[in-house]
Motif scaffolding. Structure first.
Motif, PDB file in Angstrom:
ATOM      1  N   LEU A 121       2.792   2.119  -9.519  1.00  0.00           N
ATOM      2  CA  LEU A 121       3.153   0.700  -9.578  1.00  0.00           C
ATOM      3  C   LEU A 121       2.688   0.186 -10.936  1.00  0.00           C
ATOM      4  N   ASN A 122       3.607   0.127 -11.867  1.00  0.00           N
ATOM      5  CA  ASN A 122       3.262  -0.267 -13.224  1.00  0.00           C
ATOM      6  C   ASN A 122       3.363  -1.783 -13.398  1.00  0.00           C
ATOM      7  N   LYS A 123       2.671  -2.274 -14.393  1.00  0.00           N
ATOM      8  CA  LYS A 123       2.671  -3.694 -14.780  1.00  0.00           C
ATOM      9  C   LYS A 123       2.106  -4.606 -13.697  1.00  0.00           C
ATOM     10  N   VAL A 124       1.195  -4.095 -12.902  1.00  0.00           N
ATOM     11  CA  VAL A 124       0.613  -4.916 -11.838  1.00  0.00           C
ATOM     12  C   VAL A 124      -0.183  -6.089 -12.393  1.00  0.00           C
ATOM     13  N   ASP A 125      -0.560  -6.000 -13.648  1.00  0.00           N
ATOM     14  CA  ASP A 125      -1.294  -7.096 -14.278  1.00  0.00           C
ATOM     15  C   ASP A 125      -0.402  -8.295 -14.585  1.00  0.00           C
ATOM     16  N   LEU A 126       0.903  -8.130 -14.453  1.00  0.00           N
ATOM     17  CA  LEU A 126       1.829  -9.212 -14.781  1.00  0.00           C
ATOM     18  C   LEU A 126       2.281 -10.027 -13.570  1.00  0.00           C
ATOM     19  N   VAL A 127       1.828  -9.624 -12.381  1.00  0.00           N
ATOM     20  CA  VAL A 127       2.191 -10.356 -11.167  1.00  0.00           C
ATOM     21  C   VAL A 127       0.928 -10.652 -10.362  1.00  0.00           C
ATOM     22  N   ASP A 128       1.050 -11.594  -9.444  1.00  0.00           N
ATOM     23  CA  ASP A 128      -0.126 -11.931  -8.638  1.00  0.00           C
ATOM     24  C   ASP A 128      -0.349 -10.898  -7.528  1.00  0.00           C
ATOM     25  N   ALA A 129      -1.524 -10.910  -6.977  1.00  0.00           N
ATOM     26  CA  ALA A 129      -1.935  -9.930  -5.967  1.00  0.00           C
ATOM     27  C   ALA A 129      -1.035  -9.975  -4.733  1.00  0.00           C
ATOM     28  N   GLU A 130      -0.553 -11.134  -4.374  1.00  0.00           N
ATOM     29  CA  GLU A 130       0.315 -11.254  -3.197  1.00  0.00           C
ATOM     30  C   GLU A 130       1.628 -10.507  -3.415  1.00  0.00           C
ATOM     31  N   HIS A 131       2.161 -10.580  -4.626  1.00  0.00           N
ATOM     32  CA  HIS A 131       3.402  -9.856  -4.926  1.00  0.00           C
ATOM     33  C   HIS A 131       3.167  -8.343  -4.859  1.00  0.00           C
ATOM     34  N   VAL A 132       2.067  -7.878  -5.405  1.00  0.00           N
ATOM     35  CA  VAL A 132       1.726  -6.451  -5.348  1.00  0.00           C
ATOM     36  C   VAL A 132       1.607  -6.012  -3.892  1.00  0.00           C
ATOM     37  N   LYS A 133       0.977  -6.842  -3.070  1.00  0.00           N
ATOM     38  CA  LYS A 133       0.810  -6.535  -1.652  1.00  0.00           C
ATOM     39  C   LYS A 133       2.168  -6.403  -0.956  1.00  0.00           C
ATOM     40  N   LYS A 134       3.112  -7.289  -1.275  1.00  0.00           N
ATOM     41  CA  LYS A 134       4.446  -7.235  -0.678  1.00  0.00           C
ATOM     42  C   LYS A 134       5.189  -5.966  -1.101  1.00  0.00           C
ATOM     43  N   VAL A 135       5.074  -5.608  -2.375  1.00  0.00           N
ATOM     44  CA  VAL A 135       5.737  -4.400  -2.870  1.00  0.00           C
ATOM     45  C   VAL A 135       5.154  -3.166  -2.179  1.00  0.00           C
ATOM     46  N   LYS A 136       3.834  -3.114  -2.067  1.00  0.00           N
ATOM     47  CA  LYS A 136       3.190  -1.984  -1.396  1.00  0.00           C
ATOM     48  C   LYS A 136       3.633  -1.885   0.057  1.00  0.00           C
ATOM     49  N   SER A 137       3.739  -3.001   0.726  1.00  0.00           N
ATOM     50  CA  SER A 137       4.170  -3.026   2.120  1.00  0.00           C
ATOM     51  C   SER A 137       5.601  -2.507   2.251  1.00  0.00           C
ATOM     52  N   ARG A 138       6.455  -2.912   1.331  1.00  0.00           N
ATOM     53  CA  ARG A 138       7.850  -2.447   1.362  1.00  0.00           C
ATOM     54  C   ARG A 138       7.924  -0.938   1.131  1.00  0.00           C
ATOM     55  N   ILE A 139       7.130  -0.432   0.183  1.00  0.00           N
ATOM     56  CA  ILE A 139       7.106   1.010  -0.085  1.00  0.00           C
ATOM     57  C   ILE A 139       6.588   1.766   1.137  1.00  0.00           C
ATOM     58  N   LYS A 140       5.524   1.270   1.757  1.00  0.00           N
ATOM     59  CA  LYS A 140       4.979   1.921   2.960  1.00  0.00           C
ATOM     60  C   LYS A 140       5.996   1.923   4.099  1.00  0.00           C
ATOM     61  N   GLY A 141       6.856   0.911   4.144  1.00  0.00           N
ATOM     62  CA  GLY A 141       7.903   0.867   5.151  1.00  0.00           C
ATOM     63  C   GLY A 141       8.945   1.958   4.956  1.00  0.00           C
ATOM     64  N   ILE A 142       9.109   2.393   3.719  1.00  0.00           N
ATOM     65  CA  ILE A 142      10.058   3.461   3.401  1.00  0.00           C
ATOM     66  C   ILE A 142       9.387   4.826   3.506  1.00  0.00           C
ATOM     67  N   ASN A 143       8.135   4.902   3.060  1.00  0.00           N
ATOM     68  CA  ASN A 143       7.413   6.178   3.027  1.00  0.00           C
ATOM     69  C   ASN A 143       5.938   5.914   3.314  1.00  0.00           C
ATOM     70  N   ALA A 144       5.566   6.041   4.567  1.00  0.00           N
ATOM     71  CA  ALA A 144       4.206   5.713   4.985  1.00  0.00           C
ATOM     72  C   ALA A 144       3.152   6.659   4.420  1.00  0.00           C
ATOM     73  N   SER A 145       3.561   7.856   4.012  1.00  0.00           N
ATOM     74  CA  SER A 145       2.575   8.841   3.559  1.00  0.00           C
ATOM     75  C   SER A 145       2.390   8.888   2.045  1.00  0.00           C
ATOM     76  N   THR A 146       3.158   8.118   1.312  1.00  0.00           N
ATOM     77  CA  THR A 146       3.040   8.170  -0.144  1.00  0.00           C
ATOM     78  C   THR A 146       1.739   7.539  -0.633  1.00  0.00           C
ATOM     79  N   LYS A 147       1.211   8.109  -1.689  1.00  0.00           N
ATOM     80  CA  LYS A 147       0.026   7.547  -2.337  1.00  0.00           C
ATOM     81  C   LYS A 147       0.520   6.607  -3.429  1.00  0.00           C
ATOM     82  N   MET A 148      -0.071   5.422  -3.519  1.00  0.00           N
ATOM     83  CA  MET A 148       0.320   4.464  -4.558  1.00  0.00           C
ATOM     84  C   MET A 148      -0.828   4.272  -5.531  1.00  0.00           C
ATOM     85  N   ILE A 149      -0.481   4.297  -6.813  1.00  0.00           N
ATOM     86  CA  ILE A 149      -1.466   4.107  -7.868  1.00  0.00           C
ATOM     87  C   ILE A 149      -1.007   2.934  -8.723  1.00  0.00           C
TER      88      ILE A 149
END
Length: 87
Positions: free
Chosen positions: A11-39
């Motif tokens: 997840l690149n450029k996380v410094d350019l968005v607020d924490a809530e947006h990052v949380k939503k993106v992570k949730s969407r990714i987990k909905g597609i692939n629950a086992s993926t590691k996110m960095i």
């Protein structure tokens, strides 16, 4: 499919968005692939030991996502708007 089969998602450029947006993106990714590691990264900087030679591929996981994965006679579509890099 890129996210569904990914072992690691950067997840690149996380410094350019607020924490809530990052949380939503992570949730969407987990909905597609629950086992993926996110960095989370900035300027695409990542410790290469976290993404290379991680031995995380398992055919069982792939088959759970796509039962036709080993069917070489099936049609396969590519989305040219999606790209990936293999290291």
């Amino acid at each position: 499919e890129q996210v569904a089969f990914a072992d690691v998602v950067l997840l690149n450029k996380v410094d350019l968005v607020d924490a809530e947006h990052v949380k939503k993106v992570k949730s969407r990714i987990k909905g597609i692939n629950a086992s993926t590691k996110m960095i989370e990264t900035k300027y695409s900087r990542v410790d290469l030991t976290k993404i290379t030679d991680i031995a995380s591929f398992t055919l069982d996981r792939v088959m759970a996502n796509d039962e036709e994965f080993l069917n070489f006679d099936q049609e396969h579509e590519h989305d040219n708007s999606v790209s990936s890099v293999g290291v």
